[in-house]
Design a protein around this motif. Sequence first.
Motif, PDB file in Angstrom:
ATOM      1  N   ASP A  63      47.259  42.250  49.052  1.00 38.19           N
ATOM      2  CA  ASP A  63      45.844  41.950  49.235  1.00 38.19           C
ATOM      3  C   ASP A  63      45.529  40.476  48.982  1.00 38.19           C
ATOM      4  O   ASP A  63      44.800  40.121  48.054  1.00 38.19           O
TER       5      ASP A  63
ATOM      6  N   HIS B 246      42.755  50.735  46.056  1.00 34.91           N
ATOM      7  CA  HIS B 246      43.297  50.280  44.768  1.00 34.91           C
ATOM      8  C   HIS B 246      42.563  50.893  43.579  1.00 34.91           C
ATOM      9  O   HIS B 246      43.160  51.140  42.537  1.00 34.91           O
TER      10      HIS B 246
ATOM     11  N   HIS C 162      41.518  44.989  42.114  1.00 33.31           N
ATOM     12  CA  HIS C 162      40.222  44.717  42.738  1.00 33.31           C
ATOM     13  C   HIS C 162      39.573  46.034  43.170  1.00 33.31           C
ATOM     14  O   HIS C 162      40.188  47.096  43.079  1.00 33.31           O
TER      15      HIS C 162
ATOM     16  N   HIS D 204      40.967  36.845  48.374  1.00 35.08           N
ATOM     17  CA  HIS D 204      40.847  38.144  49.052  1.00 35.08           C
ATOM     18  C   HIS D 204      39.360  38.487  49.043  1.00 35.08           C
ATOM     19  O   HIS D 204      38.642  38.024  48.158  1.00 35.08           O
TER      20      HIS D 204
HETATM   21 ZN    ZN Z   1      41.903  44.763  49.198  1.00 39.48          ZN
END
Ligand code: ZN
Length: 257
Positions: free
Chosen positions: A143, A61, A56, A121
């Motif tokens: 997450d 990330h 994501h 999320h």
């Molecule tokens: Zn996240």
Amino acid sequence: MRFASLGSGSAGNALVVEVNHTRIMLDCGFSVKETVSRLARLNLAPSDLAGIVITHEHDDHAGGAFKLAAKYAIPVWLTYGTLKMVTRYIPNQHDLQLNIVDSHSAFTVADIEVQPYPVPHDAREPIQCVFSDGNHKLGVLTDVGRATPYIEEKLSGCKALVLECNHDARMLQAGPYSWPLKKRVGGDLGHLENLDSANLLSKLDNSKLQHIVAAHLSAKNNTPQLAKSALAKVLGCEMDWIGIADQLLGIDWRAIS
Ligand SMILES: [Zn+2]
Ligand SMILES: [Zn+2]
């Protein structure tokens, strides 16, 4: 098949999965320089990576993924929703080999099969992944605000699990975060707390489990001891058997057999 973490937490995440000579990096929230030096700890160079899968768009990330991918010509896999949200990281899309992931459809990168699955999320189209070499499964879940029956189905029967233990609910409530941030982190689209993670683990088929690693621990609202104790209680194992992928060192290679 083996895996290792370059580091995990709100300041950056990256995990490497290896099957034979194929290596995939899951997420890259570190700078190129930092990623190269963390890969070197695992005796890897960026040129050893066959692909980068991005779960994501959050900085921890995706923040370093595209510079690394462009510099070393590494193909990237991500959902359409994530791509729409990361254009700010991509100076020139033509420099990149981008592959769009359907969040329910498995794909292969050389010797590694990747089964993505959607998770709740607060991102546009977040996924998490189960990796396989055809015989063994490594399930990764970070997450995620709440576990779902679909997540339980995907993570059941894995030989290795990397499971988010973001916070301890009491530490979060008493901790330094602002009220809106506490609500976000603890909410249905935020992050998994130790006991939610333990509850999820208790619903899985763990009969083949060889490794469990707690990941994405909050530096302010959790301790490795609390995360380990929550998961160890479910498995009835020693706390030392629970690994921790921490922010600085991640976790060293773990072989799945
Ligand atoms: Zn996240
Ligand atoms: Zn994160």
